[in-house]
Design a protein around this motif. Structure first.
Motif, PDB file in Angstrom:
ATOM      1  N   ASP A 139       0.845  -1.205   0.000  1.00 50.54           N
ATOM      2  CA  ASP A 139       0.000   0.000   0.000  1.00 50.54           C
ATOM      3  C   ASP A 139       0.880   1.256   0.000  1.00 50.54           C
ATOM      4  O   ASP A 139       0.594   2.234  -0.700  1.00 50.54           O
ATOM      5  CB  ASP A 139      -0.919   0.026   1.217  1.00 50.54           C
ATOM      6  CG  ASP A 139      -1.971  -1.080   1.193  1.00 50.54           C
ATOM      7  OD1 ASP A 139      -2.232  -1.642   0.111  1.00 50.54           O
ATOM      8  OD2 ASP A 139      -2.526  -1.374   2.275  1.00 50.54           O
ATOM      9  N   LEU A 140       1.964   1.220   0.771  1.00 46.70           N
ATOM     10  CA  LEU A 140       2.891   2.358   0.793  1.00 46.70           C
ATOM     11  C   LEU A 140       3.638   2.484  -0.524  1.00 46.70           C
ATOM     12  O   LEU A 140       3.890   3.590  -1.002  1.00 46.70           O
ATOM     13  CB  LEU A 140       3.878   2.227   1.955  1.00 46.70           C
ATOM     14  CG  LEU A 140       3.296   2.364   3.347  1.00 46.70           C
ATOM     15  CD1 LEU A 140       4.389   2.201   4.393  1.00 46.70           C
ATOM     16  CD2 LEU A 140       2.592   3.695   3.518  1.00 46.70           C
ATOM     17  N   ASP A 141       4.010   1.340  -1.103  1.00 44.67           N
ATOM     18  CA  ASP A 141       4.700   1.361  -2.397  1.00 44.67           C
ATOM     19  C   ASP A 141       3.859   2.067  -3.452  1.00 44.67           C
ATOM     20  O   ASP A 141       4.379   2.847  -4.262  1.00 44.67           O
ATOM     21  CB  ASP A 141       5.023  -0.059  -2.876  1.00 44.67           C
ATOM     22  CG  ASP A 141       6.084  -0.752  -2.044  1.00 44.67           C
ATOM     23  OD1 ASP A 141       6.808  -0.068  -1.293  1.00 44.67           O
ATOM     24  OD2 ASP A 141       6.200  -1.978  -2.156  1.00 44.67           O
ATOM     25  N   ILE A 142       2.564   1.809  -3.446  1.00 46.24           N
ATOM     26  CA  ILE A 142       1.658   2.429  -4.422  1.00 46.24           C
ATOM     27  C   ILE A 142       1.646   3.949  -4.251  1.00 46.24           C
ATOM     28  O   ILE A 142       1.731   4.702  -5.231  1.00 46.24           O
ATOM     29  CB  ILE A 142       0.238   1.832  -4.294  1.00 46.24           C
ATOM     30  CG1 ILE A 142       0.249   0.387  -4.781  1.00 46.24           C
ATOM     31  CG2 ILE A 142      -0.787   2.667  -5.059  1.00 46.24           C
ATOM     32  CD1 ILE A 142      -0.993  -0.414  -4.411  1.00 46.24           C
ATOM     33  N   LEU A 143       1.578   4.410  -3.014  1.00 42.59           N
ATOM     34  CA  LEU A 143       1.592   5.860  -2.760  1.00 42.59           C
ATOM     35  C   LEU A 143       2.924   6.481  -3.170  1.00 42.59           C
ATOM     36  O   LEU A 143       2.966   7.575  -3.720  1.00 42.59           O
ATOM     37  CB  LEU A 143       1.322   6.150  -1.283  1.00 42.59           C
ATOM     38  CG  LEU A 143      -0.116   6.022  -0.830  1.00 42.59           C
ATOM     39  CD1 LEU A 143      -0.216   6.263   0.671  1.00 42.59           C
ATOM     40  CD2 LEU A 143      -1.005   7.003  -1.578  1.00 42.59           C
TER      41      LEU A 143
ATOM     42  N   TRP B  41      15.550   8.166  -7.052  1.00 44.22           N
ATOM     43  CA  TRP B  41      15.074   7.383  -5.919  1.00 44.22           C
ATOM     44  C   TRP B  41      15.327   5.896  -6.137  1.00 44.22           C
ATOM     45  O   TRP B  41      15.350   5.416  -7.263  1.00 44.22           O
ATOM     46  CB  TRP B  41      13.573   7.536  -5.733  1.00 44.22           C
ATOM     47  CG  TRP B  41      13.082   8.877  -5.297  1.00 44.22           C
ATOM     48  CD1 TRP B  41      13.817   9.995  -5.032  1.00 44.22           C
ATOM     49  CD2 TRP B  41      11.722   9.237  -5.085  1.00 44.22           C
ATOM     50  NE1 TRP B  41      12.996  11.026  -4.669  1.00 44.22           N
ATOM     51  CE2 TRP B  41      11.697  10.582  -4.681  1.00 44.22           C
ATOM     52  CE3 TRP B  41      10.527   8.551  -5.184  1.00 44.22           C
ATOM     53  CZ2 TRP B  41      10.513  11.259  -4.386  1.00 44.22           C
ATOM     54  CZ3 TRP B  41       9.348   9.215  -4.892  1.00 44.22           C
ATOM     55  CH2 TRP B  41       9.354  10.556  -4.493  1.00 44.22           C
ATOM     56  N   LEU B  42      15.469   5.191  -5.033  1.00 38.24           N
ATOM     57  CA  LEU B  42      15.436   3.730  -5.053  1.00 38.24           C
ATOM     58  C   LEU B  42      13.980   3.303  -4.912  1.00 38.24           C
ATOM     59  O   LEU B  42      13.175   4.042  -4.335  1.00 38.24           O
ATOM     60  CB  LEU B  42      16.201   3.161  -3.859  1.00 38.24           C
ATOM     61  CG  LEU B  42      17.711   3.242  -3.864  1.00 38.24           C
ATOM     62  CD1 LEU B  42      18.266   2.814  -2.500  1.00 38.24           C
ATOM     63  CD2 LEU B  42      18.280   2.358  -4.955  1.00 38.24           C
ATOM     64  N   PRO B  43      13.629   2.099  -5.396  1.00 41.84           N
ATOM     65  CA  PRO B  43      12.304   1.586  -5.058  1.00 41.84           C
ATOM     66  C   PRO B  43      12.159   1.547  -3.531  1.00 41.84           C
ATOM     67  O   PRO B  43      13.153   1.378  -2.814  1.00 41.84           O
ATOM     68  CB  PRO B  43      12.308   0.170  -5.653  1.00 41.84           C
ATOM     69  CG  PRO B  43      13.297   0.258  -6.783  1.00 41.84           C
ATOM     70  CD  PRO B  43      14.359   1.210  -6.297  1.00 41.84           C
ATOM     71  N   LEU B  44      10.957   1.707  -3.025  1.00 39.75           N
ATOM     72  CA  LEU B  44      10.745   1.876  -1.593  1.00 39.75           C
ATOM     73  C   LEU B  44      11.270   0.698  -0.766  1.00 39.75           C
ATOM     74  O   LEU B  44      11.864   0.901   0.291  1.00 39.75           O
ATOM     75  CB  LEU B  44       9.264   2.120  -1.294  1.00 39.75           C
ATOM     76  CG  LEU B  44       8.917   2.574   0.115  1.00 39.75           C
ATOM     77  CD1 LEU B  44       9.701   3.817   0.521  1.00 39.75           C
ATOM     78  CD2 LEU B  44       7.433   2.830   0.237  1.00 39.75           C
ATOM     79  N   HIS B  45      11.088  -0.529  -1.242  1.00 42.92           N
ATOM     80  CA  HIS B  45      11.584  -1.675  -0.465  1.00 42.92           C
ATOM     81  C   HIS B  45      13.115  -1.645  -0.361  1.00 42.92           C
ATOM     82  O   HIS B  45      13.682  -1.999   0.671  1.00 42.92           O
ATOM     83  CB  HIS B  45      11.080  -3.005  -1.033  1.00 42.92           C
ATOM     84  CG  HIS B  45      11.674  -3.388  -2.341  1.00 42.92           C
ATOM     85  ND1 HIS B  45      11.276  -2.818  -3.534  1.00 42.92           N
ATOM     86  CD2 HIS B  45      12.650  -4.266  -2.649  1.00 42.92           C
ATOM     87  CE1 HIS B  45      11.978  -3.346  -4.517  1.00 42.92           C
ATOM     88  NE2 HIS B  45      12.816  -4.220  -4.010  1.00 42.92           N
ATOM     89  N   LEU B  46      13.799  -1.195  -1.411  1.00 40.10           N
ATOM     90  CA  LEU B  46      15.266  -1.079  -1.357  1.00 40.10           C
ATOM     91  C   LEU B  46      15.693   0.093  -0.484  1.00 40.10           C
ATOM     92  O   LEU B  46      16.727   0.035   0.186  1.00 40.10           O
ATOM     93  CB  LEU B  46      15.845  -0.934  -2.764  1.00 40.10           C
ATOM     94  CG  LEU B  46      15.704  -2.159  -3.666  1.00 40.10           C
ATOM     95  CD1 LEU B  46      16.280  -1.875  -5.048  1.00 40.10           C
ATOM     96  CD2 LEU B  46      16.374  -3.369  -3.044  1.00 40.10           C
ATOM     97  N   ARG B  47      14.910   1.140  -0.485  1.00 37.67           N
ATOM     98  CA  ARG B  47      15.193   2.289   0.376  1.00 37.67           C
ATOM     99  C   ARG B  47      15.134   1.883   1.849  1.00 37.67           C
ATOM    100  O   ARG B  47      16.000   2.218   2.639  1.00 37.67           O
ATOM    101  CB  ARG B  47      14.177   3.395   0.059  1.00 37.67           C
ATOM    102  CG  ARG B  47      14.430   4.708   0.738  1.00 37.67           C
ATOM    103  CD  ARG B  47      13.418   5.747   0.247  1.00 37.67           C
ATOM    104  NE  ARG B  47      13.650   6.997   0.902  1.00 37.67           N
ATOM    105  CZ  ARG B  47      14.499   7.930   0.475  1.00 37.67           C
ATOM    106  NH1 ARG B  47      15.168   7.738  -0.652  1.00 37.67           N
ATOM    107  NH2 ARG B  47      14.661   9.039   1.141  1.00 37.67           N
ATOM    108  N   ARG B  48      14.077   1.120   2.198  1.00 35.96           N
ATOM    109  CA  ARG B  48      13.969   0.623   3.579  1.00 35.96           C
ATOM    110  C   ARG B  48      15.140  -0.282   3.923  1.00 35.96           C
ATOM    111  O   ARG B  48      15.708  -0.204   5.009  1.00 35.96           O
ATOM    112  CB  ARG B  48      12.647  -0.135   3.765  1.00 35.96           C
ATOM    113  CG  ARG B  48      11.436   0.748   3.835  1.00 35.96           C
ATOM    114  CD  ARG B  48      10.187  -0.010   4.259  1.00 35.96           C
ATOM    115  NE  ARG B  48       9.737  -0.972   3.282  1.00 35.96           N
ATOM    116  CZ  ARG B  48       8.742  -0.763   2.416  1.00 35.96           C
ATOM    117  NH1 ARG B  48       8.087   0.387   2.425  1.00 35.96           N
ATOM    118  NH2 ARG B  48       8.399  -1.687   1.571  1.00 35.96           N
TER     119      ARG B  48
END
Length: 142
Positions: A74-78, A104-111
């Motif tokens: 859900d966060l990735d979509i936002l 930016w990095l994709p959100l999962h890679l950022r985390r």
């Protein structure tokens, strides 16, 4: 002013409450960014996304990254929506192209990068002492 740094995790540590708060905050800002995107040049839309959106996604991400995959998606979509509005590209535009343009990095890679940095600091003794005493280093060797 006093700033609370407490997370809003629920009793079962699913982090639904915290993720819901992130979604609400980001959604409000997405609305503002969408309404003014035709008034702001690309440079300022990117600045808006980097300065006012990314910190919301980053706050406590090393902790809530253990949430369920559905909630993280859900966060990735936002996150994707923020980047696409900032760049004013169609919603069907490839996310990887959009992330590259935003830097930016994709959100999962950022985390994952944040968690890796956090652990590196603890292992190398360059983290605040209140975090250091929460972990004990155990060698992974045989």
């Amino acid at each position: 002013a006093v700033v609370s740094t407490q997370s809003t995790g629920d009793k079962k540590l699913s982090f639904n409450e915290h993720i819901t708060k992130i979604e609400k905050k980001v959604s409000k800002r997405i609305g503002a960014m969408y309404r003014c995107k035709s008034l702001l040049p690309l440079k300022y839309r990117k600045m808006f996304a980097n300065a006012l959106m990314l910190p919301i996604f980053d706050y406590l991400d090393t902790i809530y990254s253990r949430a369920g995959k559905t909630r993280l998606n859900d966060l990735d979509i936002l996150y994707k929506k923020v980047a696409k509005i900032a760049l004013d590209v169609p919603t069907r535009e490839s996310s990887l192209v959009v992330y590259k343009e935003m830097g930016w990095l994709p959100l999962h890679l950022r985390r994952q990068a944040h968690l890796t940095t956090y652990m590196y600091r603890i292992i190398n003794g360059i983290s605040p002492s209140k975090f250091m005493n929460k972990f004990q280093y155990i060698s992974g060797g045989s």
